[in-house]
Write an enzyme that holds these catalytic residues in place. Structure first.
Site, mmCIF file in Angstrom:
data_model
loop_
_atom_site.group_PDB
_atom_site.id
_atom_site.type_symbol
_atom_site.label_atom_id
_atom_site.label_comp_id
_atom_site.label_asym_id
_atom_site.label_seq_id
_atom_site.Cartn_x
_atom_site.Cartn_y
_atom_site.Cartn_z
ATOM 1 N N ARG A 165 16.849 3.406 8.204
ATOM 2 C CA ARG A 165 15.922 4.540 8.232
ATOM 3 C C ARG A 165 14.559 4.131 8.774
ATOM 4 O O ARG A 165 13.837 4.934 9.337
ATOM 5 C CB ARG A 165 15.663 5.020 6.803
ATOM 6 C CG ARG A 165 16.638 6.003 6.318
ATOM 7 C CD ARG A 165 16.111 6.531 5.010
ATOM 8 N NE ARG A 165 17.158 7.210 4.305
ATOM 9 C CZ ARG A 165 16.999 7.780 3.139
ATOM 10 N NH1 ARG A 165 15.827 7.732 2.533
ATOM 11 N NH2 ARG A 165 17.983 8.387 2.558
ATOM 12 N N PRO B 154 3.499 12.620 -6.416
ATOM 13 C CA PRO B 154 2.929 13.973 -6.413
ATOM 14 C C PRO B 154 2.222 14.318 -5.095
ATOM 15 O O PRO B 154 1.881 13.432 -4.319
ATOM 16 C CB PRO B 154 1.911 13.930 -7.562
ATOM 17 C CG PRO B 154 1.631 12.500 -7.806
ATOM 18 C CD PRO B 154 2.803 11.706 -7.306
ATOM 19 N N CYS C 11 12.574 10.424 -4.860
ATOM 20 C CA CYS C 11 12.180 9.125 -4.355
ATOM 21 C C CYS C 11 12.412 8.069 -5.409
ATOM 22 O O CYS C 11 12.059 8.258 -6.567
ATOM 23 C CB CYS C 11 10.710 9.160 -3.994
ATOM 24 S SG CYS C 11 10.213 7.609 -3.316
ATOM 25 N N ARG D 198 11.118 11.644 3.406
ATOM 26 C CA ARG D 198 9.971 11.981 2.572
ATOM 27 C C ARG D 198 8.771 12.454 3.378
ATOM 28 O O ARG D 198 8.062 13.379 3.002
ATOM 29 C CB ARG D 198 9.549 10.765 1.747
ATOM 30 C CG ARG D 198 10.362 10.599 0.518
ATOM 31 C CD ARG D 198 9.545 9.997 -0.585
ATOM 32 N NE ARG D 198 8.360 10.770 -0.900
ATOM 33 C CZ ARG D 198 8.306 11.779 -1.730
ATOM 34 N NH1 ARG D 198 9.376 12.174 -2.363
ATOM 35 N NH2 ARG D 198 7.174 12.409 -1.960
ATOM 36 N N LYS E 124 6.724 2.777 12.166
ATOM 37 C CA LYS E 124 7.435 3.895 11.529
ATOM 38 C C LYS E 124 6.432 4.863 10.889
ATOM 39 O O LYS E 124 6.467 6.061 11.150
ATOM 40 C CB LYS E 124 8.386 3.366 10.447
ATOM 41 C CG LYS E 124 8.854 4.436 9.473
ATOM 42 C CD LYS E 124 9.494 3.788 8.266
ATOM 43 C CE LYS E 124 9.545 4.533 7.000
ATOM 44 N NZ LYS E 124 8.487 4.861 6.169
ATOM 45 N N ASN E 125 5.551 4.331 10.058
ATOM 46 C CA ASN E 125 4.676 5.242 9.316
ATOM 47 C C ASN E 125 3.651 5.936 10.203
ATOM 48 O O ASN E 125 3.136 6.984 9.844
ATOM 49 C CB ASN E 125 4.003 4.506 8.151
ATOM 50 C CG ASN E 125 4.997 4.266 7.019
ATOM 51 O OD1 ASN E 125 6.084 4.864 6.993
ATOM 52 N ND2 ASN E 125 4.664 3.388 6.091
ATOM 53 N N ILE F 248 0.379 0.586 -6.883
ATOM 54 C CA ILE F 248 0.425 1.855 -6.133
ATOM 55 C C ILE F 248 1.570 2.756 -6.618
ATOM 56 O O ILE F 248 1.380 3.944 -6.854
ATOM 57 C CB ILE F 248 0.574 1.603 -4.609
ATOM 58 C CG1 ILE F 248 -0.495 0.624 -4.110
ATOM 59 C CG2 ILE F 248 0.528 2.916 -3.833
ATOM 60 C CD1 ILE F 248 -1.918 1.108 -4.106
ATOM 61 N N ASP G 175 4.174 -1.867 0.532
ATOM 62 C CA ASP G 175 5.417 -1.922 1.310
ATOM 63 C C ASP G 175 5.880 -3.356 1.565
ATOM 64 O O ASP G 175 7.039 -3.581 1.901
ATOM 65 C CB ASP G 175 5.241 -1.215 2.661
ATOM 66 C CG ASP G 175 5.026 0.279 2.492
ATOM 67 O OD1 ASP G 175 5.325 0.811 1.409
ATOM 68 O OD2 ASP G 175 4.543 0.907 3.441
ATOM 69 N N ASP H 274 -0.455 16.611 -5.259
ATOM 70 C CA ASP H 274 -1.628 17.371 -5.701
ATOM 71 C C ASP H 274 -2.839 17.180 -4.781
ATOM 72 O O ASP H 274 -3.589 18.114 -4.532
ATOM 73 C CB ASP H 274 -1.987 17.012 -7.147
ATOM 74 C CG ASP H 274 -2.245 15.514 -7.308
ATOM 75 O OD1 ASP H 274 -1.371 14.719 -6.931
ATOM 76 O OD2 ASP H 274 -3.329 15.148 -7.795
ATOM 77 N N GLN H 275 -3.014 15.969 -4.240
ATOM 78 C CA GLN H 275 -4.200 15.726 -3.400
ATOM 79 C C GLN H 275 -4.067 16.403 -2.038
ATOM 80 O O GLN H 275 -5.055 16.844 -1.467
ATOM 81 C CB GLN H 275 -4.440 14.217 -3.229
ATOM 82 C CG GLN H 275 -4.730 13.504 -4.529
ATOM 83 C CD GLN H 275 -5.921 14.108 -5.266
ATOM 84 O OE1 GLN H 275 -7.018 14.229 -4.719
ATOM 85 N NE2 GLN H 275 -5.709 14.527 -6.502
HETATM 86 N N1 EPU Z 1 -0.612 10.235 -5.002
HETATM 87 C C1 EPU Z 1 -1.025 11.191 -5.880
HETATM 88 N N2 EPU Z 1 -1.244 12.459 -5.400
HETATM 89 C C2 EPU Z 1 -1.057 12.787 -4.108
HETATM 90 C C3 EPU Z 1 -0.625 11.790 -3.212
HETATM 91 C C4 EPU Z 1 -0.408 10.514 -3.689
HETATM 92 O O1 EPU Z 1 -1.215 10.942 -7.067
HETATM 93 O O2 EPU Z 1 -1.263 13.961 -3.746
HETATM 94 C C5 EPU Z 1 -0.359 8.882 -5.495
HETATM 95 C C6 EPU Z 1 1.061 8.417 -5.260
HETATM 96 O O3 EPU Z 1 1.908 8.850 -6.300
HETATM 97 C C7 EPU Z 1 0.917 6.915 -5.214
HETATM 98 C C8 EPU Z 1 -0.454 6.742 -4.574
HETATM 99 O O4 EPU Z 1 -1.143 7.992 -4.741
HETATM 100 O O5 EPU Z 1 0.900 6.412 -6.505
HETATM 101 C C9 EPU Z 1 -0.446 6.397 -3.119
HETATM 102 O O6 EPU Z 1 0.352 7.330 -2.412
HETATM 103 P P1 EPU Z 1 0.114 7.636 -0.866
HETATM 104 O O7 EPU Z 1 -0.131 9.097 -0.739
HETATM 105 O O8 EPU Z 1 -0.930 6.710 -0.350
HETATM 106 O O9 EPU Z 1 1.496 7.256 -0.251
HETATM 107 P P2 EPU Z 1 2.396 8.104 0.729
HETATM 108 O O10 EPU Z 1 1.553 8.769 1.748
HETATM 109 O O11 EPU Z 1 3.352 8.915 -0.050
HETATM 110 C C10 EPU Z 1 2.605 6.163 2.461
HETATM 111 C C11 EPU Z 1 3.720 5.451 3.162
HETATM 112 C C12 EPU Z 1 4.481 4.620 2.154
HETATM 113 C C13 EPU Z 1 3.502 3.614 1.548
HETATM 114 C C14 EPU Z 1 2.325 4.347 0.921
HETATM 115 C C15 EPU Z 1 1.247 3.420 0.392
HETATM 116 C C16 EPU Z 1 4.276 6.914 4.968
HETATM 117 C C17 EPU Z 1 5.234 7.852 5.553
HETATM 118 N N3 EPU Z 1 4.595 6.430 3.774
HETATM 119 O O12 EPU Z 1 3.220 6.955 1.451
HETATM 120 O O13 EPU Z 1 5.477 3.935 2.892
HETATM 121 O O14 EPU Z 1 4.170 2.877 0.544
HETATM 122 O O15 EPU Z 1 1.711 5.193 1.906
HETATM 123 O O16 EPU Z 1 0.770 2.606 1.395
HETATM 124 O O17 EPU Z 1 3.273 6.559 5.576
HETATM 125 C C18 EPU Z 1 7.522 2.870 3.179
HETATM 126 O O18 EPU Z 1 7.222 2.775 4.374
HETATM 127 O O19 EPU Z 1 8.511 2.282 2.662
HETATM 128 C C19 EPU Z 1 6.705 3.704 2.322
HETATM 129 C C20 EPU Z 1 7.097 4.126 1.138
#
Ligand code: EPU
Length: 420
Positions: free
Chosen positions: A399, A126, A120, A96, A24-25, A329, A307, A128-129
């Protein structure tokens, strides 16, 4: 609110063999990445899940041609007819990961206007990155109301992420794939699907090196050509099935998976006394006696995935002894635990830490899923519990898991839908 609930009559071991679906991801990133291509391309192993259907709607709305056959899992995407760069909230609120449209559209058209995705339940998430990365590439990014508007031709640059982010790493990689010059991403995430997106872009003639390490080097190319690419199997579905097998003291062989992606979970299961045998592309999980409590701390890959924390902590409610689960996380990823406590589990939650005292039995109760993996955790709890568990809001599960109910039934689970 979903108009049906899931009913599980548990306390029976899962037995047999099952094939894991495409990731999925990885799919939710590879599908937008196809927009970067200058010719039609074909994706394989794309799972038939709600998130994929939302992306198909978005790509078609943007003018791309998309055909998807859920039977063969094949998707043809012709991005040459793309005519728009705006993705309104009515689409992004449905998933998302719609944020990948920003990097993909920016890379393709030099402009992206994408509404922030819907709220969510696992905590503040966020961007921001992502924005920092787009700006480092010289594009102008404005946040107006709940819309991100990014504009300009990306120019290769260095991007140092302040924290490790899967979404940020992939999004900036998408924007940089066709940038002028070279980009280096430092402190990048290393998840298997980051490698998969890089491999897909490389299969179209892109130049991305180092994906899977914390430093990714991207040399921008001016054109990407047609490709036929199969996405990797779902790491989290594999883990969920491994946990369900162990939790029910069953004997299940999961085929078509990548065992090296599962090492953090395999190590924990072995520590608990569960039998795990790996071959090239399958994992057998078998367990015949009580499992020991373990401590789990979620981390970025190759650490224990957040996850899988939810299904894992469901299983720990019946492990012998006290388990401590630390979620590092996301700030709000224990919402499944109060639900499982309604089934007789002993759990205390102190901010990001859950202390779980294993009990010898769980009992079916009505419970509610609050997100995808919380739903999976409730399914695991239901499979372990005596009596019947009713899971409300099961739509979260479809989903992200392809035919989970059907797969579990083929392993002997008593799981069915009932209209409400
Ligand atoms: N974060 C920031 N700033 C940013 C981006 C992220 O502070 O700009 C923080 C987030 O708030 C979080 C941490 O960094 O605390 C990690 O977030 P990350 O960006 O790695 O997660 P994501 O890309 O939003 C993906 C997966 C999630 C999975 C996370 C962590 C996808 C579509 N989603 O989310 O999957 O939990 O990585 O591995 O790939 C799920 O499949 O149920 C799911 C939520």
């Amino acid at each position: 609110m979903d108009d049906y609930k899931l009913l599980i009559s548990g306390d029976r071991p899962l037995m047999g063999e099952i094939r894991v679906s495409g990731g999925k991801n990885t799919s939710v990133a590879v599908i937008p990445a196809a927009l970067l291509c200058d010719e039609p391309c074909q994706l394989e192993n794309i799972p038939d899940i709600e998130d994929v259907h939302v992306l198909i709607d978005i790509l078609r709305m943007l003018g791309a041609k998309v055909d998807y056959d859920p039977a063969t899992k094949r998707m043809n995407i012709d991005p040459t007819t793309l005519s728009g760069f705006t993705v309104p909230y009515s689409y992004t609120q449905r998933m998302r990961a719609s944020y990948y449209l920003i990097g993909a559209l920016l890379g393709r058209t030099g402009e992206a206007e994408v509404a922030y995705p819907g709220g969510c339940s696992i905590g503040n998430r966020p961007f921001d990155q992502h924005i920092k990365g787009f700006r480092a590439l010289g594009t102008e990014v404005e946040e107006r109301g709940a819309v991100i508007h990014a504009r300009g031709r990306a120019i290769g640059s260095g991007v140092f992420f302040d924290r490790i982010t899967v979404g940020g790493t992939i999004n900036v990689m998408l924007a940089a794939a066709k940038a002028e010059g070279s980009t280096i991403l430092y402190n990048a995430a290393r998840e298997p699907h980051i490698v998969d997106v890089a491999n897909f872009i490389n299969s179209m003639g892109g130049s991305i090196k180092g994906a899977g390490t914390d430093t990714i080097r991207i040399r921008g190319v001016s054109r990407l050509h047609a490709s036929n690419y199969a996405v990797i199997p779902d790491q989290i579905e594999t883990g969920t099935l491994m946990i369900a097998a162990a939790a029910t003291r069953g004997d299940v062989t999961i085929r078509g998976c990548i065992p090296t992606h599962m090492e953090s979970l395999t190590a924990k299961l072995l520590e608990m006394g569960v039998g795990v045998k790996e071959s090239d592309d399958s994992i057998r999980v078998h367990t015949f006696r009580g499992q020991r409590a373990v401590n789990v701390k979620t981390q970025e890959y190759p650490g224990f995935p957040t996850d899988l924390q939810q299904p894992m902590s469901a299983m720990l409610t019946m492990a012998k002894g006290t388990s401590v689960v630390n979620e590092t996380i996301f700030e709000n990823r224990f919402k499944h635990l109060p639900e499982i406590a309604r089934m007789g589990a002993h759990i205390r939650i102190l901010e990001q830490t859950a202390i779980i005292d294993g009990v010898s039995e769980l009992f079916g109760a009505p419970v509610t899923a609050t997100d995808l993996r919380a739903g999976a955790a409730l399914v695991v709890a239901g499979l372990m519990a005596k009596g019947t568990t009713e899971i409300y809001e099961p739509g979260y599960i479809t989903r992200g898991y392809e035919r989970l109910e059907e797969k579990l039934r083929s392993l002997g689970a008593d799981i069915r839908r009932e209209r409400i």
